[in-house]
Design a protein around this motif. Structure first.
Motif, PDB file in Angstrom:
ATOM      1  N   LEU A   1       0.830  -1.204   0.000  1.00 33.69           N
ATOM      2  CA  LEU A   1       0.000   0.000   0.000  1.00 33.69           C
ATOM      3  C   LEU A   1       0.869   1.260   0.000  1.00 33.69           C
ATOM      4  CD1 LEU A   1      -2.836   1.230   0.144  1.00 33.69           C
ATOM      5  CD2 LEU A   1      -2.658   1.099   2.639  1.00 33.69           C
ATOM      6  N   VAL A   2       1.929   1.251   0.804  1.00 38.47           N
ATOM      7  CA  VAL A   2       2.842   2.404   0.847  1.00 38.47           C
ATOM      8  C   VAL A   2       3.480   2.616  -0.521  1.00 38.47           C
ATOM      9  CG1 VAL A   2       5.045   3.227   1.784  1.00 38.47           C
ATOM     10  CG2 VAL A   2       3.299   2.313   3.310  1.00 38.47           C
ATOM     11  N   HIS A   3       3.939   1.539  -1.137  1.00 34.11           N
ATOM     12  CA  HIS A   3       4.579   1.648  -2.458  1.00 34.11           C
ATOM     13  C   HIS A   3       3.575   2.106  -3.517  1.00 34.11           C
ATOM     14  CE1 HIS A   3       8.408   0.180  -1.142  1.00 34.11           C
ATOM     15  NE2 HIS A   3       7.892  -0.961  -0.694  1.00 34.11           N
ATOM     16  N   ALA A   4       2.352   1.612  -3.450  1.00 32.77           N
ATOM     17  CA  ALA A   4       1.321   2.016  -4.416  1.00 32.77           C
ATOM     18  C   ALA A   4       0.997   3.500  -4.256  1.00 32.77           C
ATOM     19  CB  ALA A   4       0.060   1.172  -4.226  1.00 32.77           C
ATOM     20  N   ARG A   5       0.894   3.963  -3.012  1.00 34.67           N
ATOM     21  CA  ARG A   5       0.621   5.392  -2.791  1.00 34.67           C
ATOM     22  C   ARG A   5       1.780   6.258  -3.268  1.00 34.67           C
ATOM     23  NH1 ARG A   5      -2.329   5.437   3.126  1.00 34.67           N
ATOM     24  NH2 ARG A   5      -4.307   4.546   2.403  1.00 34.67           N
ATOM     25  N   ARG A   6       3.006   5.792  -3.062  1.00 33.16           N
ATOM     26  CA  ARG A   6       4.173   6.537  -3.516  1.00 33.16           C
ATOM     27  C   ARG A   6       4.178   6.614  -5.051  1.00 33.16           C
ATOM     28  NH1 ARG A   6       9.005   4.355  -0.839  1.00 33.16           N
ATOM     29  NH2 ARG A   6       8.231   5.599   0.887  1.00 33.16           N
ATOM     30  N   ARG A   7       3.870   5.490  -5.703  1.00 36.34           N
ATOM     31  CA  ARG A   7       3.801   5.493  -7.174  1.00 36.34           C
ATOM     32  C   ARG A   7       2.725   6.457  -7.664  1.00 36.34           C
ATOM     33  NH1 ARG A   7       4.282  -0.063  -6.660  1.00 36.34           N
ATOM     34  NH2 ARG A   7       2.036  -0.289  -6.918  1.00 36.34           N
ATOM     35  N   ASP A   8       1.554   6.429  -7.009  1.00 31.16           N
ATOM     36  CA  ASP A   8       0.464   7.341  -7.388  1.00 31.16           C
ATOM     37  C   ASP A   8       0.883   8.792  -7.202  1.00 31.16           C
ATOM     38  OD1 ASP A   8      -1.121   5.203  -8.021  1.00 31.16           O
ATOM     39  OD2 ASP A   8      -2.306   5.261  -6.158  1.00 31.16           O
ATOM     40  N   ALA A   9       1.555   9.076  -6.076  1.00 31.34           N
ATOM     41  CA  ALA A   9       2.003  10.455  -5.827  1.00 31.34           C
ATOM     42  C   ALA A   9       3.028  10.876  -6.868  1.00 31.34           C
ATOM     43  CB  ALA A   9       2.586  10.566  -4.426  1.00 31.34           C
ATOM     44  N   ASP A  10       3.965   9.992  -7.206  1.00 33.68           N
ATOM     45  CA  ASP A  10       4.971  10.299  -8.218  1.00 33.68           C
ATOM     46  C   ASP A  10       4.317  10.533  -9.582  1.00 33.68           C
ATOM     47  OD1 ASP A  10       6.984  10.096  -6.366  1.00 33.68           O
ATOM     48  OD2 ASP A  10       7.572   8.044  -6.935  1.00 33.68           O
ATOM     49  N   GLU A  11       3.314   9.709  -9.885  1.00 32.97           N
ATOM     50  CA  GLU A  11       2.616   9.869 -11.157  1.00 32.97           C
ATOM     51  C   GLU A  11       1.853  11.188 -11.199  1.00 32.97           C
ATOM     52  OE1 GLU A  11      -0.865   7.658 -13.758  1.00 32.97           O
ATOM     53  OE2 GLU A  11       0.272   6.509 -12.295  1.00 32.97           O
TER      54      GLU A  11
ATOM     55  N   VAL B   1       1.279  16.700 -13.219  1.00 33.95           N
ATOM     56  CA  VAL B   1       1.173  18.137 -12.937  1.00 33.95           C
ATOM     57  C   VAL B   1       2.358  18.872 -13.546  1.00 33.95           C
ATOM     58  CG1 VAL B   1       1.256  19.855 -11.092  1.00 33.95           C
ATOM     59  CG2 VAL B   1      -0.261  17.897 -10.894  1.00 33.95           C
ATOM     60  N   SER B   2       3.553  18.328 -13.387  1.00 31.01           N
ATOM     61  CA  SER B   2       4.749  18.963 -13.959  1.00 31.01           C
ATOM     62  C   SER B   2       4.651  19.025 -15.481  1.00 31.01           C
ATOM     63  CB  SER B   2       6.006  18.190 -13.568  1.00 31.01           C
ATOM     64  OG  SER B   2       6.166  18.192 -12.179  1.00 31.01           O
ATOM     65  N   THR B   3       4.193  17.929 -16.076  1.00 40.13           N
ATOM     66  CA  THR B   3       4.043  17.902 -17.529  1.00 40.13           C
ATOM     67  C   THR B   3       3.021  18.935 -17.979  1.00 40.13           C
ATOM     68  OG1 THR B   3       4.586  15.552 -17.538  1.00 40.13           O
ATOM     69  CG2 THR B   3       3.501  16.418 -19.487  1.00 40.13           C
ATOM     70  N   ASN B   4       1.915  19.043 -17.264  1.00 38.38           N
ATOM     71  CA  ASN B   4       0.897  20.035 -17.616  1.00 38.38           C
ATOM     72  C   ASN B   4       1.431  21.447 -17.471  1.00 38.38           C
ATOM     73  OD1 ASN B   4      -0.964  18.072 -18.229  1.00 38.38           O
ATOM     74  ND2 ASN B   4      -1.967  18.131 -16.246  1.00 38.38           N
ATOM     75  N   LEU B   5       2.226  21.699 -16.438  1.00 36.42           N
ATOM     76  CA  LEU B   5       2.814  23.023 -16.261  1.00 36.42           C
ATOM     77  C   LEU B   5       3.774  23.362 -17.393  1.00 36.42           C
ATOM     78  CD1 LEU B   5       3.476  23.064 -12.408  1.00 36.42           C
ATOM     79  CD2 LEU B   5       1.728  24.326 -13.672  1.00 36.42           C
ATOM     80  N   VAL B   6       4.552  22.377 -17.818  1.00 38.38           N
ATOM     81  CA  VAL B   6       5.486  22.599 -18.926  1.00 38.38           C
ATOM     82  C   VAL B   6       4.705  22.878 -20.212  1.00 38.38           C
ATOM     83  CG1 VAL B   6       7.195  21.465 -20.406  1.00 38.38           C
ATOM     84  CG2 VAL B   6       7.374  21.278 -17.927  1.00 38.38           C
ATOM     85  N   ILE B   7       3.657  22.121 -20.452  1.00 42.23           N
ATOM     86  CA  ILE B   7       2.841  22.332 -21.651  1.00 42.23           C
ATOM     87  C   ILE B   7       2.201  23.710 -21.611  1.00 42.23           C
ATOM     88  CG2 ILE B   7       0.731  21.583 -22.830  1.00 42.23           C
ATOM     89  CD1 ILE B   7       1.517  18.695 -22.038  1.00 42.23           C
ATOM     90  N   ASP B   8       1.673  24.122 -20.461  1.00 39.12           N
ATOM     91  CA  ASP B   8       1.076  25.459 -20.329  1.00 39.12           C
ATOM     92  C   ASP B   8       2.109  26.547 -20.579  1.00 39.12           C
ATOM     93  OD1 ASP B   8      -1.353  24.328 -19.753  1.00 39.12           O
ATOM     94  OD2 ASP B   8      -1.208  24.658 -17.582  1.00 39.12           O
ATOM     95  N   ALA B   9       3.310  26.374 -20.046  1.00 42.67           N
ATOM     96  CA  ALA B   9       4.371  27.367 -20.251  1.00 42.67           C
ATOM     97  C   ALA B   9       4.749  27.452 -21.729  1.00 42.67           C
ATOM     98  CB  ALA B   9       5.591  27.012 -19.408  1.00 42.67           C
TER      99      ALA B   9
END
Length: 91
Positions: A19-29, A34-42
């Motif tokens: 569960l900890v690893h799955a949550r970490r993967r979800d958070a990383d994803e 979000v980072s990709t969307n910010l780059v695309i917006d910029a």
């Protein structure tokens, strides 16, 4: 103390770790998305600014060219037509 065979602690620990690893993967994803969307917006904002900058520069060039043409045309017209004798308009 003897081990109770009904105790499923290893499975519970393994489930908690998964569960900890799955949550970490979800958070990383989510961070990646979000980072990709910010780059695309910029990038889109940069493209929009560059397009507007080109439009403004083209407009300024056309304005200056128009003004220069008007001044030169007025100068040529004034020099070639001259002024009639006795006119109040003197050069």
């Amino acid at each position: 103390m003897a081990r109770n065979f009904d105790d499923d602690a290893p499975r519970r620990i393994r489930d908690a770790d998964e569960l900890v690893h799955a949550r970490r993967r979800d958070a990383d994803e989510r961070i990646y998305v979000v980072s990709t969307n910010l780059v695309i917006d910029a990038q889109e904002n940069l493209v929009r600014r560059r397009r507007l900058d080109r439009i403004w520069r083209a407009g300024a060039a056309a304005s200056w060219l128009s003004l220069l043409t008007a001044v030169i045309g007025t100068g040529i017209a004034t020099l070639t037509t001259g002024t009639p004798q006795g006119s109040s308009w003197a050069i």
